[in-house]
Design a protein around this motif. Structure first.
Motif, mmCIF file in Angstrom:
data_model
loop_
_atom_site.group_PDB
_atom_site.id
_atom_site.type_symbol
_atom_site.label_atom_id
_atom_site.label_comp_id
_atom_site.label_asym_id
_atom_site.label_seq_id
_atom_site.Cartn_x
_atom_site.Cartn_y
_atom_site.Cartn_z
ATOM 1 N N ALA A 145 3.536 -31.239 137.153
ATOM 2 C CA ALA A 145 4.054 -30.485 135.725
ATOM 3 C C ALA A 145 4.882 -29.388 136.158
ATOM 4 O O ALA A 145 5.914 -28.936 135.322
ATOM 5 C CB ALA A 145 2.861 -30.122 134.805
ATOM 6 N N SER A 146 4.779 -28.636 137.133
ATOM 7 C CA SER A 146 5.553 -27.466 137.306
ATOM 8 C C SER A 146 7.027 -27.666 137.599
ATOM 9 O O SER A 146 7.940 -27.006 137.584
ATOM 10 C CB SER A 146 4.947 -26.693 138.749
ATOM 11 N N VAL A 147 7.453 -29.048 137.788
ATOM 12 C CA VAL A 147 8.586 -29.148 137.916
ATOM 13 C C VAL A 147 9.141 -30.440 137.082
ATOM 14 O O VAL A 147 10.231 -30.919 137.044
ATOM 15 C CB VAL A 147 9.213 -30.105 139.364
ATOM 16 N N GLY A 148 8.368 -30.518 135.951
ATOM 17 C CA GLY A 148 8.791 -31.274 134.702
ATOM 18 C C GLY A 148 8.291 -32.613 134.870
ATOM 19 O O GLY A 148 8.773 -33.677 133.915
ATOM 20 N N ARG A 149 7.646 -33.104 135.748
ATOM 21 C CA ARG A 149 7.271 -34.610 136.028
ATOM 22 C C ARG A 149 8.452 -35.513 136.039
ATOM 23 O O ARG A 149 8.579 -36.247 135.172
ATOM 24 C CB ARG A 149 6.235 -35.030 134.884
ATOM 25 N N PRO A 150 9.067 -35.237 137.014
ATOM 26 C CA PRO A 150 10.608 -35.875 137.104
ATOM 27 C C PRO A 150 10.527 -37.369 137.354
ATOM 28 O O PRO A 150 9.655 -37.735 137.978
ATOM 29 C CB PRO A 150 11.218 -35.068 138.301
ATOM 30 N N VAL A 151 11.483 -37.938 136.540
ATOM 31 C CA VAL A 151 11.807 -39.329 136.919
ATOM 32 C C VAL A 151 13.430 -39.566 137.329
ATOM 33 O O VAL A 151 14.285 -39.154 136.844
ATOM 34 C CB VAL A 151 11.496 -40.325 135.652
ATOM 35 N N HIS A 152 13.541 -40.208 138.473
ATOM 36 C CA HIS A 152 14.808 -40.451 138.994
ATOM 37 C C HIS A 152 15.543 -41.677 138.256
ATOM 38 O O HIS A 152 14.789 -42.797 138.081
ATOM 39 C CB HIS A 152 14.775 -40.616 140.266
ATOM 40 N N ALA A 153 16.804 -41.689 137.956
ATOM 41 C CA ALA A 153 17.590 -42.749 137.285
ATOM 42 C C ALA A 153 18.648 -42.949 137.876
ATOM 43 O O ALA A 153 19.573 -42.163 138.235
ATOM 44 C CB ALA A 153 17.745 -42.364 135.647
ATOM 45 N N ALA A 154 18.816 -44.185 138.107
ATOM 46 C CA ALA A 154 20.177 -44.799 138.893
ATOM 47 C C ALA A 154 21.296 -44.578 137.831
ATOM 48 O O ALA A 154 21.153 -45.110 136.686
ATOM 49 C CB ALA A 154 20.005 -46.235 139.288
ATOM 50 N N GLU A 155 22.434 -43.963 138.181
ATOM 51 C CA GLU A 155 23.358 -43.769 137.262
ATOM 52 C C GLU A 155 24.476 -44.761 137.285
ATOM 53 O O GLU A 155 25.896 -44.552 136.919
ATOM 54 C CB GLU A 155 24.223 -42.205 137.459
ATOM 55 N N ARG B 243 4.804 -32.280 129.549
ATOM 56 C CA ARG B 243 5.818 -31.848 130.187
ATOM 57 C C ARG B 243 6.079 -30.434 129.949
ATOM 58 O O ARG B 243 7.040 -29.686 130.497
ATOM 59 C CB ARG B 243 7.137 -32.580 130.207
ATOM 60 N N HIS B 244 5.491 -30.000 129.200
ATOM 61 C CA HIS B 244 5.462 -28.278 128.648
ATOM 62 C C HIS B 244 4.300 -27.740 128.515
ATOM 63 O O HIS B 244 3.732 -27.260 127.472
ATOM 64 C CB HIS B 244 6.429 -28.425 127.302
ATOM 65 N N PRO B 245 3.659 -27.472 129.612
ATOM 66 C CA PRO B 245 2.349 -26.551 129.892
ATOM 67 C C PRO B 245 2.721 -25.139 129.486
ATOM 68 O O PRO B 245 3.924 -24.763 129.629
ATOM 69 C CB PRO B 245 1.966 -26.665 131.391
ATOM 70 N N ARG B 246 1.828 -24.418 128.908
ATOM 71 C CA ARG B 246 1.937 -23.122 128.548
ATOM 72 C C ARG B 246 2.830 -22.198 129.441
ATOM 73 O O ARG B 246 3.797 -21.402 129.101
ATOM 74 C CB ARG B 246 0.764 -22.474 128.155
ATOM 75 N N GLU B 247 2.567 -22.376 130.803
ATOM 76 C CA GLU B 247 3.229 -21.358 131.768
ATOM 77 C C GLU B 247 4.590 -21.416 131.897
ATOM 78 O O GLU B 247 5.348 -20.875 132.313
ATOM 79 C CB GLU B 247 2.497 -21.506 133.166
ATOM 80 N N VAL B 248 4.929 -22.838 131.754
ATOM 81 C CA VAL B 248 6.354 -23.416 132.029
ATOM 82 C C VAL B 248 7.432 -22.789 130.660
ATOM 83 O O VAL B 248 8.303 -22.110 130.970
ATOM 84 C CB VAL B 248 6.559 -25.089 132.038
ATOM 85 N N ASP B 249 6.890 -23.104 129.501
ATOM 86 C CA ASP B 249 7.710 -22.438 128.425
ATOM 87 C C ASP B 249 7.485 -21.041 128.124
ATOM 88 O O ASP B 249 8.433 -20.540 127.764
ATOM 89 C CB ASP B 249 7.260 -23.142 127.375
ATOM 90 N N ALA B 250 6.369 -20.535 128.872
ATOM 91 C CA ALA B 250 6.341 -19.098 128.488
ATOM 92 C C ALA B 250 7.339 -18.279 129.586
ATOM 93 O O ALA B 250 8.098 -17.232 129.305
ATOM 94 C CB ALA B 250 4.906 -18.470 128.937
#
Length: 303
Positions: free
Chosen positions: A164-174, A249-256
């Motif tokens: 969650a600290s990096v947004g639970r990223p997902v890579h997408a081929a462009e 994807r938006h725990p309190r500490e991230v949006d704070a």
């Protein structure tokens, strides 16, 4: 553009990336209150503001009912906005520039943004502070200044999928649009009891393919996310960030942290006694109460 009569929809944006816009008018036509532009997030359209999946009035008519003109665009290539051949490489700045063209046409407005349109709002406000009166971020993405530069490596990102600290990223081929499945929608966007679960099929029918570049930029993959170069240009703008407790994807500490960086007001809904909200709070069962919360803030902010 704030006339009381005429078409309720129009096309705006740039020549390369036009956008469809719904214009929801207040009951009595013109008003001195600041117009609101409601911008959806990734894989969505403006439909999420027009009505809820269980057919209650959405935020656009609710806000208009208080005497405001409301404009609800579809990002380029989404909904009723034309999709060009370059859609897989459509970037966040492309969308933001189309939205700035809309603001140039209608005049200064409040930007109400959600999720992946958050970075666009910070970027837009820095570049054209004269066109943005205030920003309301509903679980908004942070500027890339606050994000780690993630590797452009699918295997490396797979290991961070639950971080969650990096947004639970997902890579997408462009090289092709990204289609997000019902399982992803259910776990990321419809994961709360406040979501109208009996209308999930109606909701999922509104999900559209997304530009992989926008997704990669949202997670700052390859360090390509939208950044704020000069925070001073945002300094005279009131900003509100609203976050629910069950948004994966938006725990309190991230949006704070986003709010602190932008000198924004931050509402963690449980602090107001409002529990059970997730990512799609504009269509959850207490959406009217949350609309009232935002409208009260706008009134207090002089907007």
């Amino acid at each position: 553009m704030l006339r009381a009569q005429g078409p309720s929809c129009f096309y705006a944006g740039t020549e390369v990336h036009p956008i469809y816009v719904d214009h929801v008018r207040p009951p009595e036509g013109g008003t001195e209150r600041t117009p609101v532009v409601m911008v959806h997030g990734a894989a969505h359209t403006g439909a999420c503001y027009m009505a809820t999946p269980d057919l209650r009035p959405g935020w656009a008519p609710r806000f208009a009912g208080t005497g405001r003109h409301v404009f609800v665009p579809d990002w380029p290539g989404h909904g009723r906005s034309p999709q060009r051949a370059d859609f897989p490489t459509l970037g966040s700045a492309d969308v933001a520039n189309s939205l700035l063209a809309l603001l140039e046409e209608i005049g200064p407005a409040v930007l109400l943004v959600h999720s992946a349109s958050g970075p666009m709002a910070w970027w837009m406000t820095e570049r054209r502070p004269d066109l943005v009166r205030a920003v309301v971020g509903i679980a908004p993405g942070p500027p890339a200044d606050l994000l780690k530069d993630l590797p452009d490596d699918p295997a490396a990102l797979a290991a961070l999928r639950d971080d969650a600290s990096v947004g639970r990223p997902v890579h997408a081929a462009e090289d092709r649009p990204v289609w997000l499945n019902a399982e992803f929608a259910a776990s990321s966007w419809a994961n709360t009891s406040r979501f109208p679960q009996h209308a999930f099929k109606h909701y999922f029918a509104s999900i559209v393919p997304e530009s992989p570049r926008i997704l990669n930029e949202r997670f700052n993959i390859g360090g390509r996310g939208l950044r704020v170069g000069d925070l001073n240009r945002l300094g005279n703008h009131r900003i509100l960030i609203v976050t629910g407790e069950l948004d994966p994807r938006h725990p309190r500490e991230v949006d704070a942290a986003t709010a602190a960086y932008l000198d924004a007001d931050f509402i963690w809904l449980p602090d107001r006694g409002i529990t059970g909200n997730g990512h799609m709070m504009m269509i959850e069962d207490n959406s009217d109460d949350l609309a009232a919360l935002v409208l009260d803030w706008l009134a207090a902010a002089g907007c």
